[in-house]
Scaffold this active site. Structure first.
Site, PDB file in Angstrom:
ATOM      1  N   GLU A  41      26.310  36.231 -35.271  1.00  0.00           N
ATOM      2  CA  GLU A  41      27.383  35.659 -36.080  1.00  0.00           C
ATOM      3  C   GLU A  41      28.651  35.557 -35.240  1.00  0.00           C
ATOM      4  O   GLU A  41      28.853  36.322 -34.307  1.00  0.00           O
ATOM      5  CB  GLU A  41      27.624  36.559 -37.304  1.00  0.00           C
ATOM      6  N   ARG A  97      19.830  10.832 -36.567  1.00  0.00           N
ATOM      7  CA  ARG A  97      18.541  10.135 -36.672  1.00  0.00           C
ATOM      8  C   ARG A  97      17.937  10.267 -38.065  1.00  0.00           C
ATOM      9  O   ARG A  97      17.048   9.508 -38.432  1.00  0.00           O
ATOM     10  CB  ARG A  97      17.569  10.682 -35.607  1.00  0.00           C
ATOM     11  N   GLN A  98      18.443  11.231 -38.836  1.00  0.00           N
ATOM     12  CA  GLN A  98      17.966  11.418 -40.214  1.00  0.00           C
ATOM     13  C   GLN A  98      18.922  10.712 -41.172  1.00  0.00           C
ATOM     14  O   GLN A  98      19.680  11.333 -41.903  1.00  0.00           O
ATOM     15  CB  GLN A  98      17.880  12.906 -40.538  1.00  0.00           C
ATOM     16  N   LYS A 193       7.174  -0.949 -29.362  1.00  0.00           N
ATOM     17  CA  LYS A 193       6.463   0.319 -29.190  1.00  0.00           C
ATOM     18  C   LYS A 193       5.928   0.830 -30.515  1.00  0.00           C
ATOM     19  O   LYS A 193       6.452   0.514 -31.586  1.00  0.00           O
ATOM     20  CB  LYS A 193       7.381   1.381 -28.565  1.00  0.00           C
ATOM     21  N   ARG A 195       4.647   4.668 -32.183  1.00  0.00           N
ATOM     22  CA  ARG A 195       4.697   6.113 -31.937  1.00  0.00           C
ATOM     23  C   ARG A 195       3.487   6.809 -32.543  1.00  0.00           C
ATOM     24  O   ARG A 195       3.079   6.501 -33.663  1.00  0.00           O
ATOM     25  CB  ARG A 195       5.963   6.725 -32.545  1.00  0.00           C
ATOM     26  N   ASP A 219      20.253   1.793 -24.586  1.00  0.00           N
ATOM     27  CA  ASP A 219      19.896   2.580 -25.767  1.00  0.00           C
ATOM     28  C   ASP A 219      21.100   3.404 -26.199  1.00  0.00           C
ATOM     29  O   ASP A 219      22.106   3.465 -25.480  1.00  0.00           O
ATOM     30  CB  ASP A 219      18.705   3.497 -25.463  1.00  0.00           C
ATOM     31  N   ASP A 223      16.482  11.307 -25.487  1.00  0.00           N
ATOM     32  CA  ASP A 223      16.129  12.679 -25.845  1.00  0.00           C
ATOM     33  C   ASP A 223      15.115  13.232 -24.840  1.00  0.00           C
ATOM     34  O   ASP A 223      15.477  13.839 -23.837  1.00  0.00           O
ATOM     35  CB  ASP A 223      15.595  12.710 -27.270  1.00  0.00           C
ATOM     36  N   ALA A 225      13.160  11.307 -23.068  1.00  0.00           N
ATOM     37  CA  ALA A 225      13.048  10.247 -22.044  1.00  0.00           C
ATOM     38  C   ALA A 225      11.645   9.631 -21.970  1.00  0.00           C
ATOM     39  O   ALA A 225      11.354   8.899 -21.032  1.00  0.00           O
ATOM     40  CB  ALA A 225      13.473  10.761 -20.667  1.00  0.00           C
TER      41      ALA A 225
END
Length: 311
Positions: A41, A97-98, A193, A195, A219, A223, A225
């Site tokens: 903490e 990204r979310q 692409k 995934r 880009d 992350d 790569a």
């Protein structure tokens, strides 16, 4: 801009950038202490009065989560110390990204972070190259959204590459790459692409001609790569003269540095929104300190920031 009316403070992980920003603004970096407890903490405290001041807190929220928690505690402490306004300067906005529910029973992390910052007391967000532009709408306060193209495009122009082609590593980044291509007056190539799972590319095909061309892949972040190095290798096999890459945020986690070093990439250019400590000869970082400093100055002087945008 009255130097007596604003103060700049930094979180632990982004102090290197905050110092550069203060150098550009010709002001001292504020004195703040973080106390750590043995269980992990921590607590923050301002070691000088901030009452009635416009406070700018510089902190990127890249993993681990301590960086986000530190920013939240800094904001809460500033609110309780009667700061006039609390402005979060977040060069890299994590969890971006979310930004939507792309499958059932998942969180929208970007909205959650926006809510956390709002509850902590944010009055303004200054950030750069959000993974999705619509994240700005998750906030009920002003968002100044800057673009790394302001430092990356001049660098690309100075390379004076002949037969230049701009490429996007996936269809989702085609808008960004198209804008770069239009500004530089060169053709655009896309990679399609699929995934297998997160951070793992199953297959990739090039849409366009790269034979004999100097290719620059554009880009917003790199992350692991995997995507960008696979794209570079495929383009080299397709006859590209050289392949470079540029991205706003240098996440570069896990095997990324090793992949870049072994790939067909000549170099990969990032901004310094995230610190990069690994040694990779192909990685180059451009500073965005001047851009953020100028934005802070314009916010204080109530001036437009849009004239900073190249594209």
């Amino acid at each position: 801009m009255d130097k007596n009316n604003f103060m700049v403070f930094s979180g632990t992980a982004t102090r290197y950038l905050a110092e550069k920003i203060c150098e550009q603004l010709n002001c001292p970096l504020g004195n703040m202490v973080m106390t750590k407890f043995s269980d992990g903490e921590f607590a923050v405290s301002y070691e000088e009065s901030i009452r009635g001041r416009d406070i700018f807190l510089v902190q990127s929220t890249f993993p681990n989560s301590d960086n986000l928690m530190e920013l939240l505690l800094m904001m809460d402490a500033a609110k309780r110390a009667s700061a006039k306004s609390i402005n979060a300067v977040v060069p890299y906005f994590g969890w971006a990204r979310q930004d939507r529910k792309d499958k059932p029973r998942v969180s929208i992390g970007a909205k959650l972070i926006a809510d956390l910052l709002s509850v902590a007391g944010i009055d303004r967000l200054i950030t750069m190259d959000l993974h999705a532009d619509q994240i700005q709408g998750f906030f009920d306060v002003p968002v100044d959204h800057l673009y790394a193209s302001g430092v990356i495009l001049p660098y690309l122009k100075n390379l004076n590459l002949e037969d230049l082609v701009i490429a996007s590593p996936d269809v989702g980044g085609s808008k960004r790459a198209s804008t770069y291509a239009k500004y530089l007056g060169c053709p655009l190539v896309l990679c399609n692409k699929t995934r297998a799972r997160a951070n793992e590319v199953a297959s990739m095909q090039i849409i366009g001609d790269v034979k004999g061309k100097n290719v620059v892949i554009v880009d917003d972040m790199v992350d692991t790569a995997g995507t960008i190095t696979k794209a570079a290798d495929i383009m080299k096999e397709a006859g590209a003269k050289t392949v470079r890459a540029c991205a706003s945020h240098c996440v570069m986690s896990g095997p990324a540095s090793e992949r870049v070093q072994k790939s067909a990439l000549e170099e990969i250019v990032f901004t310094d929104s995230i610190p990069y400590s690994h040694r990779c000869a192909k990685v180059k970082q451009l500073s965005v300190a001047e851009m953020f400093a100028e934005t802070i100055r314009r916010v204080l002087d109530n001036e437009s920031i849009s004239s900073q945008y190249l594209i």
